[in-house]
Design a protein around this motif. Sequence first.
Motif, PDB file in Angstrom:
ATOM      1  N   ILE A 234     -21.315 -93.444  43.601  1.00 37.62           N
ATOM      2  CA  ILE A 234     -21.274 -94.303  42.408  1.00 37.62           C
ATOM      3  C   ILE A 234     -19.862 -94.874  42.233  1.00 37.62           C
ATOM      4  O   ILE A 234     -19.687 -96.063  41.935  1.00 37.62           O
ATOM      5  N   ALA A 235     -18.861 -94.031  42.453  1.00 35.44           N
ATOM      6  CA  ALA A 235     -17.460 -94.455  42.321  1.00 35.44           C
ATOM      7  C   ALA A 235     -17.118 -95.553  43.335  1.00 35.44           C
ATOM      8  O   ALA A 235     -16.395 -96.507  43.011  1.00 35.44           O
ATOM      9  N   GLU A 236     -17.667 -95.432  44.548  1.00 46.37           N
ATOM     10  CA  GLU A 236     -17.419 -96.452  45.583  1.00 46.37           C
ATOM     11  C   GLU A 236     -17.907 -97.823  45.121  1.00 46.37           C
ATOM     12  O   GLU A 236     -17.244 -98.843  45.340  1.00 46.37           O
ATOM     13  N   HIS A 237     -19.063 -97.848  44.489  1.00 46.88           N
ATOM     14  CA  HIS A 237     -19.612 -99.109  43.973  1.00 46.88           C
ATOM     15  C   HIS A 237     -18.708 -99.701  42.890  1.00 46.88           C
ATOM     16  O   HIS A 237     -18.452-100.903  42.876  1.00 46.88           O
ATOM     17  N   LEU A 238     -18.248 -98.843  41.980  1.00 50.90           N
ATOM     18  CA  LEU A 238     -17.392 -99.316  40.890  1.00 50.90           C
ATOM     19  C   LEU A 238     -16.052 -99.825  41.430  1.00 50.90           C
ATOM     20  O   LEU A 238     -15.540-100.853  40.988  1.00 50.90           O
ATOM     21  N   THR A 239     -15.508 -99.086  42.403  1.00 49.90           N
ATOM     22  CA  THR A 239     -14.234 -99.485  43.016  1.00 49.90           C
ATOM     23  C   THR A 239     -14.370-100.839  43.712  1.00 49.90           C
ATOM     24  O   THR A 239     -13.471-101.685  43.637  1.00 49.90           O
ATOM     25  N   ALA A 240     -15.523-101.046  44.356  1.00 54.44           N
ATOM     26  CA  ALA A 240     -15.789-102.321  45.039  1.00 54.44           C
ATOM     27  C   ALA A 240     -15.843-103.487  44.049  1.00 54.44           C
ATOM     28  O   ALA A 240     -15.597-104.637  44.414  1.00 54.44           O
ATOM     29  N   GLN A 241     -16.154-103.173  42.791  1.00 50.86           N
ATOM     30  CA  GLN A 241     -16.168-104.202  41.737  1.00 50.86           C
ATOM     31  C   GLN A 241     -14.790-104.374  41.106  1.00 50.86           C
ATOM     32  O   GLN A 241     -14.631-105.099  40.122  1.00 50.86           O
ATOM     33  N   GLY A 242     -13.794-103.671  41.648  1.00 44.12           N
ATOM     34  CA  GLY A 242     -12.435-103.796  41.138  1.00 44.12           C
ATOM     35  C   GLY A 242     -12.119-102.904  39.956  1.00 44.12           C
ATOM     36  O   GLY A 242     -11.119-103.090  39.270  1.00 44.12           O
ATOM     37  N   LYS A 243     -12.978-101.895  39.718  1.00 51.15           N
ATOM     38  CA  LYS A 243     -12.734-100.998  38.587  1.00 51.15           C
ATOM     39  C   LYS A 243     -11.943 -99.769  39.038  1.00 51.15           C
ATOM     40  O   LYS A 243     -12.181 -99.255  40.123  1.00 51.15           O
ATOM     41  N   GLN A 244     -11.041 -99.320  38.184  1.00 54.78           N
ATOM     42  CA  GLN A 244     -10.317 -98.068  38.435  1.00 54.78           C
ATOM     43  C   GLN A 244     -11.266 -96.901  38.152  1.00 54.78           C
ATOM     44  O   GLN A 244     -11.979 -96.931  37.151  1.00 54.78           O
ATOM     45  N   CYS A 245     -11.247 -95.898  39.009  1.00 53.18           N
ATOM     46  CA  CYS A 245     -12.123 -94.740  38.787  1.00 53.18           C
ATOM     47  C   CYS A 245     -11.312 -93.448  38.738  1.00 53.18           C
ATOM     48  O   CYS A 245     -10.244 -93.344  39.339  1.00 53.18           O
ATOM     49  N   ALA A 246     -11.871 -92.480  38.027  1.00 55.07           N
ATOM     50  CA  ALA A 246     -11.252 -91.153  37.931  1.00 55.07           C
ATOM     51  C   ALA A 246     -11.134 -90.523  39.312  1.00 55.07           C
ATOM     52  O   ALA A 246     -11.965 -90.774  40.181  1.00 55.07           O
ATOM     53  N   SER A 247     -10.122 -89.688  39.489  1.00 56.15           N
ATOM     54  CA  SER A 247     -10.079 -88.873  40.706  1.00 56.15           C
ATOM     55  C   SER A 247     -11.089 -87.737  40.523  1.00 56.15           C
ATOM     56  O   SER A 247     -11.289 -87.239  39.408  1.00 56.15           O
ATOM     57  N   LEU A 248     -11.742 -87.362  41.602  1.00 55.91           N
ATOM     58  CA  LEU A 248     -12.853 -86.404  41.521  1.00 55.91           C
ATOM     59  C   LEU A 248     -12.461 -85.044  42.076  1.00 55.91           C
ATOM     60  O   LEU A 248     -11.825 -84.948  43.128  1.00 55.91           O
ATOM     61  N   GLU A 249     -12.860 -84.012  41.347  1.00 58.08           N
ATOM     62  CA  GLU A 249     -12.602 -82.641  41.801  1.00 58.08           C
ATOM     63  C   GLU A 249     -13.929 -81.901  41.926  1.00 58.08           C
ATOM     64  O   GLU A 249     -14.675 -81.788  40.947  1.00 58.08           O
ATOM     65  N   PRO A 250     -14.243 -81.387  43.130  1.00 60.21           N
ATOM     66  CA  PRO A 250     -15.480 -80.618  43.281  1.00 60.21           C
ATOM     67  C   PRO A 250     -15.352 -79.236  42.645  1.00 60.21           C
ATOM     68  O   PRO A 250     -14.311 -78.582  42.791  1.00 60.21           O
ATOM     69  N   ILE A 251     -16.382 -78.818  41.909  1.00 59.33           N
ATOM     70  CA  ILE A 251     -16.387 -77.486  41.292  1.00 59.33           C
ATOM     71  C   ILE A 251     -17.721 -76.790  41.577  1.00 59.33           C
ATOM     72  O   ILE A 251     -18.729 -77.448  41.840  1.00 59.33           O
ATOM     73  N   PRO A 252     -17.763 -75.458  41.525  1.00 55.97           N
ATOM     74  CA  PRO A 252     -19.037 -74.744  41.639  1.00 55.97           C
ATOM     75  C   PRO A 252     -19.811 -74.836  40.323  1.00 55.97           C
ATOM     76  O   PRO A 252     -19.204 -75.031  39.258  1.00 55.97           O
ATOM     77  N   ALA A 253     -21.127 -74.705  40.392  1.00 57.84           N
ATOM     78  CA  ALA A 253     -21.963 -74.751  39.185  1.00 57.84           C
ATOM     79  C   ALA A 253     -21.541 -73.676  38.187  1.00 57.84           C
ATOM     80  O   ALA A 253     -21.644 -73.871  36.976  1.00 57.84           O
ATOM     81  N   SER A 254     -21.023 -72.559  38.696  1.00 54.97           N
ATOM     82  CA  SER A 254     -20.595 -71.460  37.823  1.00 54.97           C
ATOM     83  C   SER A 254     -19.447 -71.883  36.895  1.00 54.97           C
ATOM     84  O   SER A 254     -19.241 -71.285  35.841  1.00 54.97           O
ATOM     85  N   ALA A 255     -18.708 -72.935  37.275  1.00 54.98           N
ATOM     86  CA  ALA A 255     -17.595 -73.421  36.451  1.00 54.98           C
ATOM     87  C   ALA A 255     -18.064 -74.401  35.374  1.00 54.98           C
ATOM     88  O   ALA A 255     -17.270 -74.861  34.555  1.00 54.98           O
ATOM     89  N   TYR A 256     -19.370 -74.724  35.393  1.00 57.44           N
ATOM     90  CA  TYR A 256     -19.916 -75.676  34.420  1.00 57.44           C
ATOM     91  C   TYR A 256     -21.190 -75.079  33.836  1.00 57.44           C
ATOM     92  O   TYR A 256     -22.295 -75.480  34.176  1.00 57.44           O
ATOM     93  N   PRO A 257     -21.043 -74.060  32.960  1.00 58.52           N
ATOM     94  CA  PRO A 257     -22.248 -73.386  32.446  1.00 58.52           C
ATOM     95  C   PRO A 257     -23.086 -74.300  31.542  1.00 58.52           C
ATOM     96  O   PRO A 257     -22.534 -75.098  30.792  1.00 58.52           O
ATOM     97  N   THR A 258     -24.397 -74.193  31.665  1.00 58.05           N
ATOM     98  CA  THR A 258     -25.330 -74.968  30.838  1.00 58.05           C
ATOM     99  C   THR A 258     -26.379 -74.016  30.259  1.00 58.05           C
ATOM    100  O   THR A 258     -26.606 -72.933  30.822  1.00 58.05           O
ATOM    101  N   PRO A 259     -27.030 -74.385  29.148  1.00 59.24           N
ATOM    102  CA  PRO A 259     -28.062 -73.500  28.567  1.00 59.24           C
ATOM    103  C   PRO A 259     -29.170 -73.144  29.566  1.00 59.24           C
ATOM    104  O   PRO A 259     -29.664 -72.019  29.572  1.00 59.24           O
ATOM    105  N   ALA A 260     -29.561 -74.112  30.407  1.00 52.92           N
ATOM    106  CA  ALA A 260     -30.613 -73.854  31.395  1.00 52.92           C
ATOM    107  C   ALA A 260     -30.002 -73.741  32.797  1.00 52.92           C
ATOM    108  O   ALA A 260     -29.139 -74.540  33.165  1.00 52.92           O
ATOM    109  N   ALA A 261     -30.463 -72.773  33.560  1.00 52.16           N
ATOM    110  CA  ALA A 261     -30.013 -72.629  34.955  1.00 52.16           C
ATOM    111  C   ALA A 261     -30.645 -73.724  35.809  1.00 52.16           C
ATOM    112  O   ALA A 261     -31.798 -74.094  35.592  1.00 52.16           O
ATOM    113  N   ARG A 262     -29.883 -74.259  36.750  1.00 50.18           N
ATOM    114  CA  ARG A 262     -30.376 -75.281  37.680  1.00 50.18           C
ATOM    115  C   ARG A 262     -30.581 -74.673  39.055  1.00 50.18           C
ATOM    116  O   ARG A 262     -29.827 -73.784  39.457  1.00 50.18           O
TER     117      ARG A 262
END
Length: 294
Positions: A234-262
């Motif tokens: 998705i970021a590649e598409h936005l960058t191709a349109q000349g938009k600045q995008c956030a730098s991305l950091e990969p994280i494990p699901a355990s670092a992003y807890p949610t009410p429902a398990a995925r």
Amino acid sequence: MSQAPSPLKILISGKTGQVAVELTKRLAGLGELIVLGRDELDLSQPEQIRAQVRAHRPDLIINAGAHTAVDLAESEPDLAFAINAIAPGVFAQEAKALGIPLIHYSTDYVFDGSKHAPYTEDDQPNPLGVYGQSKLAGEQAIIAEGGQHLILRTSWVYSTHGKNFLLTMQRLLPQRTELRVVADQIGAPTWAGTIAQSTRALIERWQAGKPGAWGVYHLTAHGETSWFGFTQAIAEHLTAQGKQCASLEPIPASAYPTPAARPQNSRLDCSRLAREWQVTQPDWRVALNACLAE
């Protein structure tokens, strides 16, 4: 000369949902589309379902409506089960009474994601949360009726409307300097347009008198990625349109807890649909490009 198939009357639920919006576009020309939203057809009210089906007497029912708020389902299980489990069973009863097919959409969340290979239709479901449990109960209710049905399990659905991962990332990427995205859950992002196009192909085969076997099938885009990989695309598409995008950091699901398990593994093997119905899906990147081009 072969006759053109007669126009169908198709009842579609879930009017404002991602899949129903695409179905409305892509089933045009097959006949009369009766597309019903919550105002006319509240899926938590079985008598409304029966009344609408009996009033319209369609040739085909497509249940594209669902309670899809995975985390919210944990705190409102009764509503999730009413819409995802009871409603599909009512549609199946009414379809069987009319002697017509029902097409219904289900989810990768019926599995727990612990398998190391793509899931096939023969694998044992084991949902982790209320959403998956309610969707599995809906499948079982349809199967128990025994009428003509296609249950199409899909995953990671996105489109250019509604609430979904694509739209969330298109909003956040230009806003933020850094984004942390889960990289250890694997699946196939599937465009609602692909689901609708495949549904049309299935309907046309049935209309032409060349259906495959009725039953449960997997229908996702081809290939696989993580949420992190999807975000990068998705970021590649936005960058191709000349938009600045956030730098991305990969994280494990355990670092992003949610009410429902995925599920860790949401990959679905779609070879049965190709074999039985001669319907195949594009690679997820190809579909993403097509979606963004629209």
